[in-house]
Design a protein around this motif. Structure first.
Motif, PDB file in Angstrom:
ATOM      1  N   SER A  43     -35.386 -10.318 -33.602  1.00 35.86           N
ATOM      2  CA  SER A  43     -36.812 -10.507 -33.344  1.00 35.86           C
ATOM      3  C   SER A  43     -37.644 -10.095 -34.547  1.00 35.86           C
ATOM      4  O   SER A  43     -38.614 -10.773 -34.907  1.00 35.86           O
ATOM      5  CB  SER A  43     -37.221  -9.687 -32.121  1.00 35.86           C
ATOM      6  N   LEU A  44     -37.254  -9.020 -35.194  1.00 36.04           N
ATOM      7  CA  LEU A  44     -37.978  -8.565 -36.384  1.00 36.04           C
ATOM      8  C   LEU A  44     -37.871  -9.568 -37.520  1.00 36.04           C
ATOM      9  O   LEU A  44     -38.860  -9.884 -38.185  1.00 36.04           O
ATOM     10  CB  LEU A  44     -37.434  -7.204 -36.820  1.00 36.04           C
ATOM     11  N   ALA A  59     -40.313 -13.965 -40.683  1.00 34.21           N
ATOM     12  CA  ALA A  59     -40.342 -15.362 -41.117  1.00 34.21           C
ATOM     13  C   ALA A  59     -41.667 -16.015 -40.730  1.00 34.21           C
ATOM     14  O   ALA A  59     -42.231 -16.794 -41.499  1.00 34.21           O
ATOM     15  CB  ALA A  59     -39.169 -16.125 -40.516  1.00 34.21           C
ATOM     16  N   GLU A  60     -42.158 -15.687 -39.552  1.00 35.78           N
ATOM     17  CA  GLU A  60     -43.457 -16.222 -39.128  1.00 35.78           C
ATOM     18  C   GLU A  60     -44.597 -15.605 -39.938  1.00 35.78           C
ATOM     19  O   GLU A  60     -45.581 -16.279 -40.237  1.00 35.78           O
ATOM     20  CB  GLU A  60     -43.667 -15.981 -37.634  1.00 35.78           C
ATOM     21  N   ALA A  61     -44.459 -14.332 -40.287  1.00 34.11           N
ATOM     22  CA  ALA A  61     -45.500 -13.661 -41.071  1.00 34.11           C
ATOM     23  C   ALA A  61     -45.594 -14.260 -42.468  1.00 34.11           C
ATOM     24  O   ALA A  61     -46.667 -14.269 -43.070  1.00 34.11           O
ATOM     25  CB  ALA A  61     -45.215 -12.170 -41.159  1.00 34.11           C
ATOM     26  N   SER A  62     -44.485 -14.764 -42.979  1.00 32.71           N
ATOM     27  CA  SER A  62     -44.518 -15.350 -44.328  1.00 32.71           C
ATOM     28  C   SER A  62     -45.309 -16.659 -44.362  1.00 32.71           C
ATOM     29  O   SER A  62     -45.594 -17.170 -45.430  1.00 32.71           O
ATOM     30  CB  SER A  62     -43.100 -15.578 -44.839  1.00 32.71           C
ATOM     31  N   LYS A  63     -45.679 -17.179 -43.203  1.00 27.83           N
ATOM     32  CA  LYS A  63     -46.476 -18.412 -43.134  1.00 27.83           C
ATOM     33  C   LYS A  63     -47.974 -18.140 -43.004  1.00 27.83           C
ATOM     34  O   LYS A  63     -48.762 -19.079 -42.967  1.00 27.83           O
ATOM     35  CB  LYS A  63     -46.019 -19.246 -41.938  1.00 27.83           C
ATOM     36  N   LEU A  64     -48.352 -16.862 -42.915  1.00 26.32           N
ATOM     37  CA  LEU A  64     -49.767 -16.533 -42.747  1.00 26.32           C
ATOM     38  C   LEU A  64     -50.569 -16.932 -43.983  1.00 26.32           C
ATOM     39  O   LEU A  64     -50.115 -16.756 -45.111  1.00 26.32           O
ATOM     40  CB  LEU A  64     -49.935 -15.034 -42.507  1.00 26.32           C
ATOM     41  N   PRO A  65     -51.789 -17.435 -43.796  1.00 24.66           N
ATOM     42  CA  PRO A  65     -52.606 -17.833 -44.943  1.00 24.66           C
ATOM     43  C   PRO A  65     -53.232 -16.632 -45.666  1.00 24.66           C
ATOM     44  O   PRO A  65     -53.527 -16.706 -46.858  1.00 24.66           O
ATOM     45  CB  PRO A  65     -53.690 -18.728 -44.340  1.00 24.66           C
ATOM     46  N   ASP A  66     -53.435 -15.510 -44.956  1.00 25.64           N
ATOM     47  CA  ASP A  66     -54.043 -14.324 -45.551  1.00 25.64           C
ATOM     48  C   ASP A  66     -52.964 -13.552 -46.329  1.00 25.64           C
ATOM     49  O   ASP A  66     -52.108 -12.891 -45.743  1.00 25.64           O
ATOM     50  CB  ASP A  66     -54.639 -13.461 -44.443  1.00 25.64           C
ATOM     51  N   ILE A  67     -53.003 -13.641 -47.650  1.00 23.93           N
ATOM     52  CA  ILE A  67     -51.947 -13.081 -48.494  1.00 23.93           C
ATOM     53  C   ILE A  67     -51.831 -11.559 -48.359  1.00 23.93           C
ATOM     54  O   ILE A  67     -50.711 -11.052 -48.201  1.00 23.93           O
ATOM     55  CB  ILE A  67     -52.123 -13.520 -49.964  1.00 23.93           C
ATOM     56  N   PRO A  68     -52.912 -10.773 -48.410  1.00 26.65           N
ATOM     57  CA  PRO A  68     -52.757  -9.316 -48.260  1.00 26.65           C
ATOM     58  C   PRO A  68     -52.128  -8.922 -46.912  1.00 26.65           C
ATOM     59  O   PRO A  68     -51.286  -8.032 -46.856  1.00 26.65           O
ATOM     60  CB  PRO A  68     -54.185  -8.771 -48.384  1.00 26.65           C
ATOM     61  N   LYS A 116     -48.447  -7.049 -46.419  1.00 27.11           N
ATOM     62  CA  LYS A 116     -48.330  -5.815 -45.630  1.00 27.11           C
ATOM     63  C   LYS A 116     -47.289  -5.953 -44.531  1.00 27.11           C
ATOM     64  O   LYS A 116     -46.475  -5.052 -44.307  1.00 27.11           O
ATOM     65  CB  LYS A 116     -49.680  -5.450 -45.023  1.00 27.11           C
ATOM     66  N   LEU A 117     -47.320  -7.090 -43.837  1.00 29.55           N
ATOM     67  CA  LEU A 117     -46.356  -7.298 -42.750  1.00 29.55           C
ATOM     68  C   LEU A 117     -44.926  -7.411 -43.264  1.00 29.55           C
ATOM     69  O   LEU A 117     -43.996  -6.876 -42.659  1.00 29.55           O
ATOM     70  CB  LEU A 117     -46.738  -8.539 -41.942  1.00 29.55           C
ATOM     71  N   LEU A 118     -44.734  -8.088 -44.385  1.00 25.92           N
ATOM     72  CA  LEU A 118     -43.386  -8.222 -44.935  1.00 25.92           C
ATOM     73  C   LEU A 118     -42.853  -6.876 -45.421  1.00 25.92           C
ATOM     74  O   LEU A 118     -41.677  -6.560 -45.222  1.00 25.92           O
ATOM     75  CB  LEU A 118     -43.374  -9.245 -46.067  1.00 25.92           C
ATOM     76  N   ILE A 119     -43.717  -6.078 -46.050  1.00 24.35           N
ATOM     77  CA  ILE A 119     -43.284  -4.755 -46.499  1.00 24.35           C
ATOM     78  C   ILE A 119     -42.961  -3.869 -45.295  1.00 24.35           C
ATOM     79  O   ILE A 119     -41.944  -3.168 -45.285  1.00 24.35           O
ATOM     80  CB  ILE A 119     -44.357  -4.109 -47.401  1.00 24.35           C
ATOM     81  N   TYR A 120     -43.798  -3.919 -44.278  1.00 27.65           N
ATOM     82  CA  TYR A 120     -43.546  -3.121 -43.079  1.00 27.65           C
ATOM     83  C   TYR A 120     -42.242  -3.555 -42.402  1.00 27.65           C
ATOM     84  O   TYR A 120     -41.451  -2.715 -41.979  1.00 27.65           O
ATOM     85  CB  TYR A 120     -44.718  -3.221 -42.110  1.00 27.65           C
ATOM     86  N   VAL A 144     -34.289  -6.540 -48.729  1.00 30.38           N
ATOM     87  CA  VAL A 144     -34.545  -6.892 -50.128  1.00 30.38           C
ATOM     88  C   VAL A 144     -35.121  -8.302 -50.220  1.00 30.38           C
ATOM     89  O   VAL A 144     -36.040  -8.563 -50.998  1.00 30.38           O
ATOM     90  CB  VAL A 144     -33.252  -6.747 -50.962  1.00 30.38           C
ATOM     91  N   ARG A 145     -34.620  -9.206 -49.412  1.00 31.22           N
ATOM     92  CA  ARG A 145     -35.126 -10.576 -49.419  1.00 31.22           C
ATOM     93  C   ARG A 145     -36.593 -10.620 -48.993  1.00 31.22           C
ATOM     94  O   ARG A 145     -37.411 -11.326 -49.593  1.00 31.22           O
ATOM     95  CB  ARG A 145     -34.285 -11.460 -48.487  1.00 31.22           C
ATOM     96  N   LEU A 146     -36.948  -9.838 -47.962  1.00 33.21           N
ATOM     97  CA  LEU A 146     -38.343  -9.791 -47.524  1.00 33.21           C
ATOM     98  C   LEU A 146     -39.246  -9.219 -48.618  1.00 33.21           C
ATOM     99  O   LEU A 146     -40.366  -9.700 -48.834  1.00 33.21           O
ATOM    100  CB  LEU A 146     -38.470  -8.958 -46.250  1.00 33.21           C
ATOM    101  N   LEU A 147     -38.760  -8.199 -49.323  1.00 32.26           N
ATOM    102  CA  LEU A 147     -39.548  -7.638 -50.420  1.00 32.26           C
ATOM    103  C   LEU A 147     -39.686  -8.640 -51.566  1.00 32.26           C
ATOM    104  O   LEU A 147     -40.728  -8.704 -52.221  1.00 32.26           O
ATOM    105  CB  LEU A 147     -38.921  -6.337 -50.907  1.00 32.26           C
ATOM    106  N   ASP A 148     -38.642  -9.432 -51.802  1.00 39.15           N
ATOM    107  CA  ASP A 148     -38.729 -10.477 -52.826  1.00 39.15           C
ATOM    108  C   ASP A 148     -39.779 -11.524 -52.460  1.00 39.15           C
ATOM    109  O   ASP A 148     -40.528 -11.995 -53.323  1.00 39.15           O
ATOM    110  CB  ASP A 148     -37.371 -11.149 -53.033  1.00 39.15           C
ATOM    111  N   VAL A 149     -39.828 -11.890 -51.200  1.00 39.17           N
ATOM    112  CA  VAL A 149     -40.836 -12.850 -50.742  1.00 39.17           C
ATOM    113  C   VAL A 149     -42.237 -12.264 -50.922  1.00 39.17           C
ATOM    114  O   VAL A 149     -43.150 -12.954 -51.398  1.00 39.17           O
ATOM    115  CB  VAL A 149     -40.582 -13.254 -49.267  1.00 39.17           C
ATOM    116  N   ALA A 150     -42.404 -10.988 -50.574  1.00 37.71           N
ATOM    117  CA  ALA A 150     -43.720 -10.340 -50.751  1.00 37.71           C
ATOM    118  C   ALA A 150     -44.097 -10.272 -52.230  1.00 37.71           C
ATOM    119  O   ALA A 150     -45.240 -10.502 -52.605  1.00 37.71           O
ATOM    120  CB  ALA A 150     -43.690  -8.956 -50.145  1.00 37.71           C
ATOM    121  N   LEU A 151     -43.114  -9.998 -53.076  1.00 35.77           N
ATOM    122  CA  LEU A 151     -43.387  -9.921 -54.516  1.00 35.77           C
ATOM    123  C   LEU A 151     -43.756 -11.277 -55.094  1.00 35.77           C
ATOM    124  O   LEU A 151     -44.645 -11.402 -55.930  1.00 35.77           O
ATOM    125  CB  LEU A 151     -42.165  -9.345 -55.236  1.00 35.77           C
TER     126      LEU A 151
END
Length: 93
Positions: free
Chosen positions: A46-47, A52-61, A65-69, A83-90
């Protein structure tokens, strides 16, 4: 005039009425109960789905935040996913 009831009659009535209250057993009741859910795995799935759904949000900040959390609350067994989620955030920065 009082009528006396025989004990055998009382027992017969109780047995007959008791048979109507017994639950009927169907074929599906003979099946084995399903194994308990693995709530830990369901929570991780679920997380990851939420990330994956959070990575589609239009609001970048908000997305970052959600990907880092999400990467911080993943267990150590999911290190590659974190690490993959942090790479996407980066990449979004």
């Amino acid at each position: 005039m009082r009528r006396i009831v025989k004990p055998s009659t009382v027992v017969a009535v109780l047995v007959v009425t008791g048979c109507f209250w017994l639950p009927t057993q169907c074929r599906s009741q003979n099946k084995l109960a399903p194994a308990e859910y693995d709530y830990h795995s369901l929570a991780i799935a679920s997380l990851l789905h939420s990330a994956a759904e959070a990575s589609k949000l239009p609001d970048i900040p908000q997305r970052i935040k959600l990907l880092i959390y999400a990467s911080t609350i993943l267990p150590a067994s999911q290190h590659e996913e974190a690490v993959r989620l942090l790479d996407v955030a980066l990449r979004d920065l």
